[in-house]
Each structure stands twice: as C-alpha cells, then as structure tokens.
Design a protein around this motif. Structure first.
Motif, PDB file in Angstrom:
ATOM      1  N   TRP A  74      39.968 -27.121 -20.515  1.00 12.06           N
ATOM      2  CA  TRP A  74      40.480 -25.844 -21.005  1.00 12.06           C
ATOM      3  C   TRP A  74      41.500 -26.124 -22.095  1.00 12.06           C
ATOM      4  O   TRP A  74      42.434 -26.903 -21.901  1.00 12.06           O
ATOM      5  N   LEU A  75      41.343 -25.486 -23.259  1.00 18.77           N
ATOM      6  CA  LEU A  75      42.313 -25.629 -24.340  1.00 18.77           C
ATOM      7  C   LEU A  75      43.361 -24.528 -24.207  1.00 18.77           C
ATOM      8  O   LEU A  75      43.017 -23.345 -24.172  1.00 18.77           O
ATOM      9  N   PRO A  76      44.637 -24.877 -24.118  1.00 22.43           N
ATOM     10  CA  PRO A  76      45.681 -23.875 -23.903  1.00 22.43           C
ATOM     11  C   PRO A  76      45.659 -22.752 -24.935  1.00 22.43           C
ATOM     12  O   PRO A  76      45.342 -22.967 -26.104  1.00 22.43           O
ATOM     13  N   VAL A  77      46.013 -21.560 -24.477  1.00 28.83           N
ATOM     14  CA  VAL A  77      46.112 -20.387 -25.337  1.00 28.83           C
ATOM     15  C   VAL A  77      47.557 -19.891 -25.310  1.00 28.83           C
ATOM     16  O   VAL A  77      48.360 -20.339 -24.484  1.00 28.83           O
ATOM     17  N   SER A  78      47.901 -18.948 -26.200  1.00 32.16           N
ATOM     18  CA  SER A  78      49.240 -18.366 -26.231  1.00 32.16           C
ATOM     19  C   SER A  78      49.161 -16.852 -26.139  1.00 32.16           C
ATOM     20  O   SER A  78      48.252 -16.233 -26.714  1.00 32.16           O
ATOM     21  N   ASN A  79      50.117 -16.271 -25.427  1.00 36.61           N
ATOM     22  CA  ASN A  79      50.215 -14.825 -25.342  1.00 36.61           C
ATOM     23  C   ASN A  79      51.478 -14.346 -26.040  1.00 36.61           C
ATOM     24  O   ASN A  79      52.578 -14.804 -25.730  1.00 36.61           O
ATOM     25  N   THR A  80      51.318 -13.419 -26.977  1.00 34.70           N
ATOM     26  CA  THR A  80      52.463 -12.856 -27.690  1.00 34.70           C
ATOM     27  C   THR A  80      52.589 -11.355 -27.459  1.00 34.70           C
ATOM     28  O   THR A  80      53.495 -10.732 -28.005  1.00 34.70           O
ATOM     29  N   LYS A  81      51.693 -10.794 -26.654  1.00 34.58           N
ATOM     30  CA  LYS A  81      51.667  -9.342 -26.470  1.00 34.58           C
ATOM     31  C   LYS A  81      51.808  -9.009 -24.989  1.00 34.58           C
ATOM     32  O   LYS A  81      52.372  -9.780 -24.225  1.00 34.58           O
ATOM     33  N   THR A  82      51.304  -7.851 -24.598  1.00 38.41           N
ATOM     34  CA  THR A  82      51.288  -7.462 -23.191  1.00 38.41           C
ATOM     35  C   THR A  82      49.904  -7.719 -22.628  1.00 38.41           C
ATOM     36  O   THR A  82      48.910  -7.199 -23.147  1.00 38.41           O
ATOM     37  N   LEU A  83      49.832  -8.532 -21.590  1.00 43.21           N
ATOM     38  CA  LEU A  83      48.541  -8.940 -21.028  1.00 43.21           C
ATOM     39  C   LEU A  83      48.643  -8.986 -19.505  1.00 43.21           C
ATOM     40  O   LEU A  83      49.617  -9.504 -18.959  1.00 43.21           O
ATOM     41  N   THR A  84      47.629  -8.445 -18.846  1.00 45.47           N
ATOM     42  CA  THR A  84      47.536  -8.506 -17.390  1.00 45.47           C
ATOM     43  C   THR A  84      46.264  -9.228 -16.993  1.00 45.47           C
ATOM     44  O   THR A  84      45.183  -8.951 -17.530  1.00 45.47           O
ATOM     45  N   ILE A  85      46.403 -10.173 -16.073  1.00 43.81           N
ATOM     46  CA  ILE A  85      45.238 -10.856 -15.506  1.00 43.81           C
ATOM     47  C   ILE A  85      45.173 -10.498 -14.032  1.00 43.81           C
ATOM     48  O   ILE A  85      46.063 -10.834 -13.253  1.00 43.81           O
ATOM     49  N   ASN A  86      44.121  -9.798 -13.662  1.00 44.33           N
ATOM     50  CA  ASN A  86      43.907  -9.394 -12.279  1.00 44.33           C
ATOM     51  C   ASN A  86      42.827 -10.291 -11.687  1.00 44.33           C
ATOM     52  O   ASN A  86      41.651 -10.183 -12.039  1.00 44.33           O
ATOM     53  N   GLY A  87      43.249 -11.193 -10.801  1.00 48.68           N
ATOM     54  CA  GLY A  87      42.301 -12.139 -10.232  1.00 48.68           C
ATOM     55  C   GLY A  87      41.405 -11.553  -9.166  1.00 48.68           C
ATOM     56  O   GLY A  87      40.367 -12.143  -8.826  1.00 48.68           O
ATOM     57  N   ASN A  88      41.782 -10.402  -8.601  1.00 49.04           N
ATOM     58  CA  ASN A  88      40.983  -9.756  -7.555  1.00 49.04           C
ATOM     59  C   ASN A  88      40.655 -10.707  -6.408  1.00 49.04           C
ATOM     60  O   ASN A  88      39.590 -10.606  -5.785  1.00 49.04           O
ATOM     61  N   GLY A  89      41.577 -11.648  -6.133  1.00 47.29           N
ATOM     62  CA  GLY A  89      41.389 -12.573  -5.023  1.00 47.29           C
ATOM     63  C   GLY A  89      40.490 -13.755  -5.324  1.00 47.29           C
ATOM     64  O   GLY A  89      40.207 -14.564  -4.428  1.00 47.29           O
ATOM     65  N   HIS A  90      40.035 -13.900  -6.572  1.00 48.53           N
ATOM     66  CA  HIS A  90      39.107 -14.977  -6.915  1.00 48.53           C
ATOM     67  C   HIS A  90      39.833 -16.283  -7.228  1.00 48.53           C
ATOM     68  O   HIS A  90      41.050 -16.328  -7.362  1.00 48.53           O
ATOM     69  N   VAL A  91      39.035 -17.354  -7.360  1.00 49.15           N
ATOM     70  CA  VAL A  91      39.558 -18.708  -7.527  1.00 49.15           C
ATOM     71  C   VAL A  91      39.078 -19.293  -8.850  1.00 49.15           C
ATOM     72  O   VAL A  91      37.883 -19.229  -9.174  1.00 49.15           O
ATOM     73  N   ILE A  92      39.999 -19.867  -9.626  1.00 49.44           N
ATOM     74  CA  ILE A  92      39.666 -20.687 -10.786  1.00 49.44           C
ATOM     75  C   ILE A  92      39.877 -22.135 -10.363  1.00 49.44           C
ATOM     76  O   ILE A  92      40.984 -22.507  -9.952  1.00 49.44           O
ATOM     77  N   SER A  93      38.833 -22.960 -10.449  1.00 50.38           N
ATOM     78  CA  SER A  93      38.930 -24.290  -9.860  1.00 50.38           C
ATOM     79  C   SER A  93      38.355 -25.387 -10.749  1.00 50.38           C
ATOM     80  O   SER A  93      37.586 -25.130 -11.674  1.00 50.38           O
ATOM     81  N   ASN A  94      38.778 -26.620 -10.422  1.00 49.95           N
ATOM     82  CA  ASN A  94      38.220 -27.850 -11.008  1.00 49.95           C
ATOM     83  C   ASN A  94      38.314 -27.869 -12.528  1.00 49.95           C
ATOM     84  O   ASN A  94      37.323 -28.100 -13.227  1.00 49.95           O
ATOM     85  N   VAL A  95      39.533 -27.658 -13.017  1.00 50.63           N
ATOM     86  CA  VAL A  95      39.780 -27.589 -14.458  1.00 50.63           C
ATOM     87  C   VAL A  95      40.593 -28.804 -14.896  1.00 50.63           C
ATOM     88  O   VAL A  95      41.542 -29.211 -14.218  1.00 50.63           O
ATOM     89  N   ASN A  96      40.257 -29.365 -16.047  1.00 52.41           N
ATOM     90  CA  ASN A  96      41.066 -30.394 -16.684  1.00 52.41           C
ATOM     91  C   ASN A  96      41.753 -29.800 -17.913  1.00 52.41           C
ATOM     92  O   ASN A  96      41.096 -29.124 -18.725  1.00 52.41           O
ATOM     93  N   ILE A  97      43.042 -30.048 -18.052  1.00 54.86           N
ATOM     94  CA  ILE A  97      43.789 -29.597 -19.224  1.00 54.86           C
ATOM     95  C   ILE A  97      44.524 -30.800 -19.786  1.00 54.86           C
ATOM     96  O   ILE A  97      45.478 -31.293 -19.177  1.00 54.86           O
ATOM     97  N   ASN A  98      44.055 -31.301 -20.933  1.00 52.24           N
ATOM     98  CA  ASN A  98      44.785 -32.408 -21.562  1.00 52.24           C
ATOM     99  C   ASN A  98      45.038 -32.165 -23.042  1.00 52.24           C
ATOM    100  O   ASN A  98      45.753 -32.919 -23.684  1.00 52.24           O
ATOM    101  N   GLY A  99      44.453 -31.112 -23.576  1.00 52.64           N
ATOM    102  CA  GLY A  99      44.826 -30.689 -24.915  1.00 52.64           C
ATOM    103  C   GLY A  99      46.126 -29.925 -24.840  1.00 52.64           C
ATOM    104  O   GLY A  99      46.618 -29.586 -23.767  1.00 52.64           O
ATOM    105  N   TYR A 100      46.729 -29.652 -25.995  1.00 53.33           N
ATOM    106  CA  TYR A 100      47.988 -28.924 -25.977  1.00 53.33           C
ATOM    107  C   TYR A 100      48.207 -28.234 -27.309  1.00 53.33           C
ATOM    108  O   TYR A 100      47.512 -28.480 -28.296  1.00 53.33           O
ATOM    109  N   GLN A 101      49.178 -27.349 -27.311  1.00 55.17           N
ATOM    110  CA  GLN A 101      49.616 -26.709 -28.543  1.00 55.17           C
ATOM    111  C   GLN A 101      50.857 -27.457 -29.015  1.00 55.17           C
ATOM    112  O   GLN A 101      51.769 -27.719 -28.245  1.00 55.17           O
TER     113      GLN A 101
END
Length: 297
Positions: free
Chosen positions: A59-86
C-alpha cells in the motif's frame, strides 16, 4: 476511477466485479480506487463493504487534507505491507522510495493528515510497516511511522478501531495508531479502541545508531491534544533493536517509559502507552473500567 451503482454491480457476474468499498453511493473494486475518489472531494464517506485481504501486496501511503470518514462496518483490512512513504523536502511531496537524504518521512496507511479524519468500526490485522530507505546513508531527518496515520496536524477520531498482530519498525516517532501528532491544531480522540499483539520496533536508520521516540499508541505528541475514552491494550510489545546504541548514555525508566538524557535533553526510547511531550513523567497512565476498557487516570 469510475465507480458502479449497486444496480450495475447486481447485473454483472460476481466473477467479474467484486466491490470492496463505496463512496457516496458509487462502488469500487479496490480500496485504492475508493481513496482516490474520496480524497478528491470534501466530506466524502468511504464505506468498507467486505473484508479486504491484500495477500501481502503493498500500500502506498496517501494524505488527507479535507474532511473524510471511513466506516469499516466491522470489516477487516489484512495482510498489508507498507514500505513506501511520502517524503517532504523543501515543501515538496514525493511519493515512493527515497534516497535517505535530509527529509521528513511519513509511512502509514495515511502518510499525513491535516484535515478532519474519522475512522470507525474497522479492524487492521497483520499490517507490516517498515519504511524502506537507502540503508547506505543516514536519513538525517525524522520518520513518522504507524499503521494508521504517520503524521497528524489536523483532527483524528478513532471510534471502535482495532489493530492486531501488526509490526511497525522505524527510526523516530513510531507507534501503532499515530506516529507523530504536532501543534495546537493537532487533535486525536481514541474512543473504545483495541490494540492487540502488535510489535513496535525502534531501529537505527542507516549509519545513525541513536534512534528515539517510539510508543505503543502514539509515537510522539508535540503540543497536540489527546483525548482517550476507553482503550484495550493486550499483548503489545515496544522493543529496541540491537542497531540502536546510545553508547555511553545510561538508559533509565520512569512510569514504564525508557529514556536517555543527551545534551541536557530527554529522549524517550520506548513507552507502553504515549508521552505528552518529552518527559517520562508525562506518560499516560490507565486503569481498567467496569466495561473492560482502560481509561486515563
């Protein structure tokens, strides 16, 4: 990316289209597509509609500069590698792998947040965050690394967010939820969240053996307001890699926070919760409530 309506999703073969998220009524097949659309508008809501297994993808990191809502609804995000960066150098943002030159590095799902970010009812599981810089050179800068947000100068609200079985490695300002929150405009609210079996590793970057500022919840709080309303901390580790030296300086511990004193300044190395500022005496202390969550004393 072009989204699909629910009617379009229903009329196509499930083998062709498997939506994972929606943004304001339009459906998207990848989380990256949903983020691209949501981050382009103000006040967007991302609804996660199924568990998302990255199967080791990056996953390549993103940036938020506004108003944002993330509703997971009880779900799972799994098995992610993050080694890039801003990387921020002279005010410019550059995504991807850097050279290790003087810079500020932001590595997380959200590299940076300067807007108003709400994340609720979402589980992050088995996330591996390990910023990949050129190890032949010293970063000479500051890393801000976490699973969810690397650097915050805005408002973050975590509501019923869980992070489990994840590993976060970094040179400075390393933690599970937020790497670094800074300034009087920086505000973080943690409401009934759970951190379970995560491993935060403070490691030297390049040739510099003196790494500092890691913690389980938030890596470094620099003038920001932190509000906690219930958190569970189960089986988390905050450890120091053998690459970190601080040769000649005694490591001391106060309130569970390990630190050294260098040139009349205190640098904490590890912390079981978070520290408001630089001094271990300001380590956040918790006690268990009747509901099983822990609340600040």
């Amino acid at each position: 990316p072009t989204g699909k309506t629910i009617d379009e999703i229903k009329t196509e073969s499930s083998a062709k289209v498997v939506a994972v998220a929606s943004v304001d009524g339009m459906y998207y097949e990848t989380l990256a597509q949903a983020f691209t659309v949501a981050l382009a508008s103000d006040g967007a809501v991302i609804d996660i509609i199924k568990d998302i297994d990255f199967a080791g993808e990056y996953w390549l990191p993103v940036s938020n500069t506004k108003t944002l809502t993330i509703n997971g609804n009880g779900h799972v995000i799994s098995n992610v590698n993050i080694n890039g960066y801003q990387r921020e150098t002279s005010g410019d943002w550059n995504e991807g792998i850097g050279t290790g030159s003087q810079a500020t590095y932001k590595c997380a799902f959200f590299g940076g947040n300067s807007g108003t970010l709400t994340i609720k009812d979402l589980v992050f599981s088995n996330i591996n965050v390990d910023m990949a810089v050129d190890k032949s050179t010293n970063s000479q800068g500051s890393s801000q690394i976490a699973v969810v947000v690397g650097y915050n100068s805005g408002t973050i609200m975590f509501n019923n967010v869980e992070v489990a079985d994840s590993t976060i490695k970094g040179y400075t300002k390393v933690a599970v939820l937020v790497g670094h929150t800074a300034g009087s405009n920086g505000k973080v609210t943690i409401d009934h969240c759970t951190l379970t079996r995560n491993r935060v590793v403070l490691e030297a970057d390049g040739v510099d053996p003196d790494a500092a500022l890691s913690a389980v919840i938030i890596g470094y709080v620099d003038g920001s307001t932190i509000t906690t309303n219930g958190i569970k901390l189960v089986g988390n580790e905050n450890v120091i890699d053998s690459s970190v030296k601080w040769t000649g300086y005694e490591r001391k511990t106060t309130n569970g926070t390990m630190y050294v004193v260098f040139a009349s300044r205190t640098y904490f190395l590890t912390c079981p919760t978070f520290v408001r500022g630089d001094y271990p005496s300001a380590t956040a202390q918790f006690e268990q409530g009747a509901d099983g969550y822990y609340y600040e004393k």
